[in-house]
Write a protein that holds these residues in place. Structure first.
Motif, mmCIF file in Angstrom:
data_model
loop_
_atom_site.group_PDB
_atom_site.id
_atom_site.type_symbol
_atom_site.label_atom_id
_atom_site.label_comp_id
_atom_site.label_asym_id
_atom_site.label_seq_id
_atom_site.Cartn_x
_atom_site.Cartn_y
_atom_site.Cartn_z
ATOM 1 N N GLY A 159 -4.716 -5.492 -10.069
ATOM 2 C CA GLY A 159 -4.540 -4.954 -8.727
ATOM 3 C C GLY A 159 -5.843 -4.585 -8.057
ATOM 4 N N TYR A 160 -5.823 -4.606 -6.734
ATOM 5 C CA TYR A 160 -6.968 -4.141 -5.947
ATOM 6 C C TYR A 160 -6.997 -2.622 -5.946
ATOM 7 N N PRO A 161 -8.172 -2.024 -6.085
ATOM 8 C CA PRO A 161 -8.244 -0.558 -6.004
ATOM 9 C C PRO A 161 -8.023 -0.102 -4.566
ATOM 10 N N ARG A 162 -7.065 0.790 -4.355
ATOM 11 C CA ARG A 162 -6.761 1.276 -3.007
ATOM 12 C C ARG A 162 -7.037 2.761 -2.869
ATOM 13 N N ASN A 163 -7.132 3.451 -3.957
ATOM 14 C CA ASN A 163 -7.533 4.859 -3.918
ATOM 15 C C ASN A 163 -8.081 5.236 -5.279
ATOM 16 N N VAL A 164 -8.592 6.442 -5.386
ATOM 17 C CA VAL A 164 -9.210 6.885 -6.633
ATOM 18 C C VAL A 164 -8.262 7.740 -7.466
ATOM 19 N N LYS A 165 -7.097 8.063 -6.931
ATOM 20 C CA LYS A 165 -6.140 8.882 -7.670
ATOM 21 C C LYS A 165 -5.360 8.022 -8.654
ATOM 22 N N ALA A 166 -5.188 8.564 -9.835
ATOM 23 C CA ALA A 166 -4.400 7.854 -10.850
ATOM 24 C C ALA A 166 -2.929 7.910 -10.482
ATOM 25 N N LYS A 167 -2.248 6.815 -10.686
ATOM 26 C CA LYS A 167 -0.815 6.736 -10.434
ATOM 27 C C LYS A 167 -0.100 6.440 -11.737
ATOM 28 N N LEU A 186 -3.327 -4.748 -18.114
ATOM 29 C CA LEU A 186 -4.645 -4.190 -18.411
ATOM 30 C C LEU A 186 -4.976 -2.990 -17.530
ATOM 31 N N ASP A 187 -4.344 -2.889 -16.354
ATOM 32 C CA ASP A 187 -4.631 -1.771 -15.450
ATOM 33 C C ASP A 187 -4.253 -0.431 -16.062
ATOM 34 N N TYR A 188 -3.353 -0.445 -17.032
ATOM 35 C CA TYR A 188 -2.869 0.800 -17.607
ATOM 36 C C TYR A 188 -3.552 1.162 -18.916
ATOM 37 N N LEU A 189 -4.565 0.374 -19.297
ATOM 38 C CA LEU A 189 -5.271 0.628 -20.549
ATOM 39 C C LEU A 189 -6.627 1.263 -20.285
ATOM 40 N N SER A 190 -6.985 2.196 -21.113
ATOM 41 C CA SER A 190 -8.311 2.814 -21.034
ATOM 42 C C SER A 190 -9.334 1.863 -21.650
ATOM 43 N N PRO A 191 -10.631 2.049 -21.347
ATOM 44 C CA PRO A 191 -11.656 1.194 -21.960
ATOM 45 C C PRO A 191 -11.591 1.169 -23.485
ATOM 46 N N LYS A 192 -11.119 2.244 -24.076
ATOM 47 C CA LYS A 192 -10.988 2.293 -25.538
ATOM 48 C C LYS A 192 -10.087 1.173 -26.047
ATOM 49 N N TYR A 193 -8.974 0.951 -25.370
ATOM 50 C CA TYR A 193 -8.044 -0.097 -25.791
ATOM 51 C C TYR A 193 -8.412 -1.455 -25.206
ATOM 52 N N LEU A 194 -9.054 -1.476 -24.051
ATOM 53 C CA LEU A 194 -9.493 -2.753 -23.489
ATOM 54 C C LEU A 194 -10.485 -3.440 -24.418
ATOM 55 N N ASN A 195 -11.300 -2.646 -25.123
ATOM 56 C CA ASN A 195 -12.261 -3.217 -26.074
ATOM 57 C C ASN A 195 -11.574 -4.041 -27.151
ATOM 58 N N ARG A 196 -10.324 -3.731 -27.429
ATOM 59 C CA ARG A 196 -9.575 -4.429 -28.464
ATOM 60 C C ARG A 196 -8.648 -5.497 -27.881
ATOM 61 N N LYS A 225 -5.333 3.432 -12.901
ATOM 62 C CA LYS A 225 -6.416 3.582 -11.939
ATOM 63 C C LYS A 225 -7.006 2.194 -11.744
ATOM 64 N N LEU A 226 -6.728 1.592 -10.613
ATOM 65 C CA LEU A 226 -7.145 0.219 -10.382
ATOM 66 C C LEU A 226 -8.662 0.148 -10.215
ATOM 67 N N ARG A 227 -9.245 -0.903 -10.797
ATOM 68 C CA ARG A 227 -10.709 -1.015 -10.843
ATOM 69 C C ARG A 227 -11.192 -2.122 -9.922
ATOM 70 N N LYS A 262 0.824 -1.199 0.000
ATOM 71 C CA LYS A 262 0.000 0.000 0.000
ATOM 72 C C LYS A 262 0.856 1.245 0.000
ATOM 73 N N ALA A 263 1.928 1.211 0.788
ATOM 74 C CA ALA A 263 2.779 2.387 0.906
ATOM 75 C C ALA A 263 3.476 2.689 -0.410
ATOM 76 N N VAL A 264 3.925 1.664 -1.108
ATOM 77 C CA VAL A 264 4.623 1.876 -2.363
ATOM 78 C C VAL A 264 3.644 2.189 -3.485
ATOM 79 N N GLY A 265 2.492 1.534 -3.483
ATOM 80 C CA GLY A 265 1.477 1.782 -4.486
ATOM 81 C C GLY A 265 1.744 1.099 -5.811
ATOM 82 N N ASP A 266 2.611 0.115 -5.836
ATOM 83 C CA ASP A 266 2.939 -0.563 -7.080
ATOM 84 C C ASP A 266 1.981 -1.724 -7.328
ATOM 85 N N VAL A 267 1.782 -2.044 -8.610
ATOM 86 C CA VAL A 267 1.016 -3.215 -9.001
ATOM 87 C C VAL A 267 2.014 -4.314 -9.335
#
Length: 285
Positions: free
Chosen positions: A220-228, A192-202, A237-239, A92-97
């Motif tokens: 990854g588990y979503p731990r906050n709403v801020k994009a990293k 997949l965590d780094y792709l927008s829905p636009k690219y996830l569709n493909r 932005k983890l979902r 959590k402290a590091v925030g890495d996936v």
């Protein structure tokens, strides 16, 4: 009876016979002046103090480096004696996936759940070289990998795997260089965590296209709403599981409930607590 030395007349010059004994003594002419000795003592003291301070700084650096290495080893699962809760706090402290490392920890569980379907596996995500190597060694599976990021800093073993075609470097936002149903299982992590829905569709339908038995997604588990941002500069932005579930429905991908149950049972039997969300999906017919 006190004996006094005969006073010497300073104006009197010694004769040659008197001067010879003193002239023959080697230490009188080579003796350095006293201030030089003092200077050497001061210089030695300065060097000693500097050496001690450098030693303390080096010790502090080794302790700091040891702490960082200890955290990295914790993520790799090497320090098994540490409690899982401590690992989650550091994560959590590091925030890495770090789900690619979670895949490597879960290989025995995947083997117990999927059985013979693990015979031909494609791993897609960062650190694909390490995951493919682990699959080849531990499970004696035929394994390939797709590395979605540049491997310029990779070691020579990984570069050799790329040269041999065992691992490919490819942008997963586009078509994968494989035929349909080329692999029994496709495992994807930290991509997949780094792709927008636009690219996830493909991308997600492409991953399902090259699989014959199933698609396994580690995210990854979503731990906050801020994009990293990851180390490659991509924002993340983890979902939540609900978000992914709705998105899979949108793509007409069904959850493989049977494999999900088998995986959970095997994980419980092996006392494995996942650090990432894991989705077991059926391939397209």
């Amino acid at each position: 009876m006190r004996v006094w030395r005969r006073p010497v007349n300073p104006a009197r010059r010694p004769s040659e016979s008197e001067a010879a004994p003193f002239a023959s003594h080697p230490n009188l002419r080579s003796r350095p002046p006293p201030y030089l000795s003092i200077a050497l003592i001061i210089l030695g003291a300065i060097l000693l103090i500097g050496y001690l301070r450098i030693g303390q700084d080096a010790l502090g650096s080794r302790l700091s480096l040891g702490w960082v290495q200890d955290c990295n080893m914790l993520y790799l699962g090497v320090i098994a004696a540490r409690p899982i809760s401590q690992s989650l706090k550091i994560d959590k402290a590091v925030g890495d996936v770090l789900c690619s490392e979670e895949v490597q920890r879960a290989i025995p569980i995947l083997k117990a759940a999927y059985g013979d379907s693990m015979h031909k596996v494609l791993h897609v995500g960062p650190d694909a070289c390490s995951t493919v190597s682990r699959l080849l060694i531990e499970e004696e599976s035929d394994a390939w990998g797709v590395e979605p990021y540049d491997i310029e800093d990779a070691d020579w073993k990984c570069k050799r795997m790329v040269q041999s075609g065992l691992v490919r470097v490819a942008d997963i936002k586009f078509l994968l260089p494989y035929r349909a149903k080329s692999f029994s299982l496709v495992i994807v992590s930290d991509a997949l965590d780094y792709l927008s829905p636009k690219y996830l569709n493909r991308t997600i339908p492409e991953l399902a296209r090259v699989s014959s038995s199933g698609l396994i997604i580690f995210t990854g588990y979503p731990r906050n709403v801020k994009a990293k941002a990851n180390r490659y500069g991509n924002s993340v932005k983890l979902r939540s599981a609900n978000w992914w579930g709705g998105y899979f429905d949108h793509l007409s991908l069904e959850e493989n409930e049977d494999m999900t149950k088998k995986f959970d049972q095997a994980a419980e039997k092996m006392s494995h607590i996942p650090h990432c969300q894991i989705f077991h999906l059926k391939p397209y017919n």
